[in-house]
Design a protein around this motif. Structure first.
Motif, short mmCIF file in Angstrom:
data_model
loop_
_atom_site.label_atom_id
_atom_site.label_comp_id
_atom_site.label_asym_id
_atom_site.label_seq_id
_atom_site.Cartn_x
_atom_site.Cartn_y
_atom_site.Cartn_z
N ASN A 199 1.19 -1.42 -0.05
CA ASN A 199 0.22 -0.25 -0.19
C ASN A 199 1.04 1.45 0.02
O ASN A 199 0.94 2.38 -1.03
N ASP A 201 -3.36 -2.10 -2.79
CA ASP A 201 -3.53 -3.12 -3.69
C ASP A 201 -2.33 -2.48 -5.16
O ASP A 201 -2.55 -3.18 -6.20
N ASP A 242 -0.10 -7.09 -4.79
CA ASP A 242 0.73 -6.15 -3.77
C ASP A 242 1.80 -6.83 -3.77
O ASP A 242 2.96 -6.83 -3.70
N LYS A 269 -6.85 -11.35 9.69
CA LYS A 269 -6.45 -9.64 10.11
C LYS A 269 -6.72 -9.06 8.89
O LYS A 269 -7.09 -8.27 8.08
N ARG A 305 -9.48 1.88 8.80
CA ARG A 305 -8.74 0.49 9.42
C ARG A 305 -8.64 1.27 10.24
O ARG A 305 -7.80 0.82 11.78
N1 LIG Z 1 -3.26 -4.02 -0.14
C1 LIG Z 1 -4.12 -5.18 0.75
C2 LIG Z 1 -2.40 -5.10 1.72
C3 LIG Z 1 -2.04 -6.19 2.91
O1 LIG Z 1 -1.13 -6.42 3.18
P1 LIG Z 1 -0.48 -7.57 4.20
O2 LIG Z 1 1.24 -7.32 4.30
O3 LIG Z 1 -1.53 -7.33 6.14
O4 LIG Z 1 -1.15 -8.55 4.11
C4 LIG Z 1 -4.41 -4.95 1.82
O5 LIG Z 1 -4.37 -3.34 2.38
O6 LIG Z 1 -5.80 -5.20 2.08
#
Ligand SMILES: N[C@@H](CCOP(=O)(O)O)C(=O)O
Ligand SMILES: Nc1ncnc2c1ncn2[C@@H]1O[C@H](COP(=O)(O)OP(=O)(O)O)[C@@H](O)[C@H]1O
Length: 308
Positions: free
Chosen positions: A13, A19, A136, A180, A232
């Motif tokens: 990100n 993404d 990503d 998560k 978030r």
């Molecule tokens: N673009 C995704 C990236 C998730 O990364 P992670 O290292 O937390 O698995 C999102 O932000 O949902």
């Protein structure tokens, strides 16, 4: 016959590049060994000490299963997933396993897949971990460096030229959470206002141009987000204060690592990085969170290491 591949952790990100953007770092790595057991059927099995061993629930196993199905390959593949990347913390753990698994099978079966084709299959592994094939993390773990996924159909990945000198500090809570990222993705709004879209577009442009030009101020102003991190925030209540203090201590820039709760700090010789660590430790404690700190740097892409 077996092949082992190593893939590094990543921070996806990078503020408003949801993404799309991601960077690989040497903080942690996963290793996946793929072994060919036979050719009579399409079968994948997974051995892993601390992640699901059901193929459909493991990002490595699911990515390989989808690869074999899509290419119509009959092969009995066993995967040994050695986790070095703690999961549920925003460090691209599920993505690294998938990247390493696909790279190992690519070598094992002499498929000659391009890096983009490997990302195409590895991203499917993220369906097992988060319910979504976000490309990503796997793009960064596969390509290395700082990358942008410019298309998902077909998958297109570009390395972002970086002329700015910086190192990385990861602020990692001790505990992650099962599923998560799936939960974090469900917290996102289904639409954004024109105003927020334009603000985020400015951030994204500033970040990418700043990296390419080596412009510290542009990177600092670009490593921001008004949509995804904001939605978030309940997942990382300590983030706003940590970011504030890190910028006060002249960090190059600060963002949430992936879907969090880890935080990524870009720093250089102007930054009081020790001050950031001590202040962040206190801030985390005030939120009942014990954090670890990992100083690291950009990593290269997935490495195929051993053929037995
Ligand atoms: N673009 C995704 C990236 C998730 O990364 P992670 O290292 O937390 O698995 C999102 O932000 O949902
Ligand atoms: N090979 C894997 N590595 C890490 N997590 C995996 C793997 N396969 C499935 N998972 C599941 O995916 C979740 C972790 O992935 P995710 O939520 O995306 O966090 P992150 O990628 O930031 O570690 C956990 O529920 C974990 O059980």
């Amino acid at each position: 016959m077996s092949v082992t591949a190593t893939a590094f952790s990543s921070s996806a990100n990078l503020g408003s590049g949801f993404d799309v953007l991601s960077m690989a770092h040497k903080a942690f790595y996963d290793q996946v060994t793929a072994e060919l057991k036979g050719r009579s059927e399409l079968k994948v099995s997974v051995v892993s000490s601390n992640t699901p061993q059901e193929v459909e629930k493991n990002s490595a196993g699911y990515a390989v299963k989808k690869l074999l199905e899509t290419l119509g390959i009959k092969a009995e593949i066993s995967l040994l997933v050695k986790k070095g990347i703690p999961y549920g913390l925003g460090l691209g753990s599920s993505g690294a396993s998938a990247s390493a698994a696909v790279a190992a099978v690519n070598e094992l079966l002499d498929l000659s897949l391009s890096l983009e084709e490997q990302v195409e299959f590895a991203k499917l592994g993220e369906i097992a971990s988060s319910g979504s094939p976000h490309p990503d993390n796997v793009a960064a773990s596969t390509f290395g460096g700082i990358v942008a996924v410019t298309s998902t159909s077909p998958t297109r990945v570009v390395r972002i030229p970086n002329s700015l000198h910086f190192k990385l500090l990861l602020i990692v809570p001790e505990k992650g959470g099962e599923g998560k990222t799936k939960k974090a993705r469900e917290m996102l709004p289904s639409s954004v206002s024109l105003e927020k879209y334009v603000v985020n577009a400015r951030y994204l442009t500033s970040l990418i141009v700043g990296l390419a030009k080596g412009d510290r101020d542009l990177v600092r102003s670009g490593l921001n987000d008004d949509v995804f991190e904001v939605a978030r925030l309940p997942l990382f209540p300590h983030y706003k204060k940590v970011k504030e203090i890190a910028l006060e201590k002249d960090a190059v820039g600060v963002c949430v690592s992936g879907a969090g709760p880890s935080i990524l700090v870009l720093y250089d010789e102007r930054t009081d990085v020790e001050g950031i660590m001590s202040s962040s430790r206190e801030i985390c404690k005030s939120f009942g969170i014990n954090c670890n700190f990992v100083k690291t740097e950009l990593a290269e892409g997935v490495r195929v290491e051993r053929r037995d």
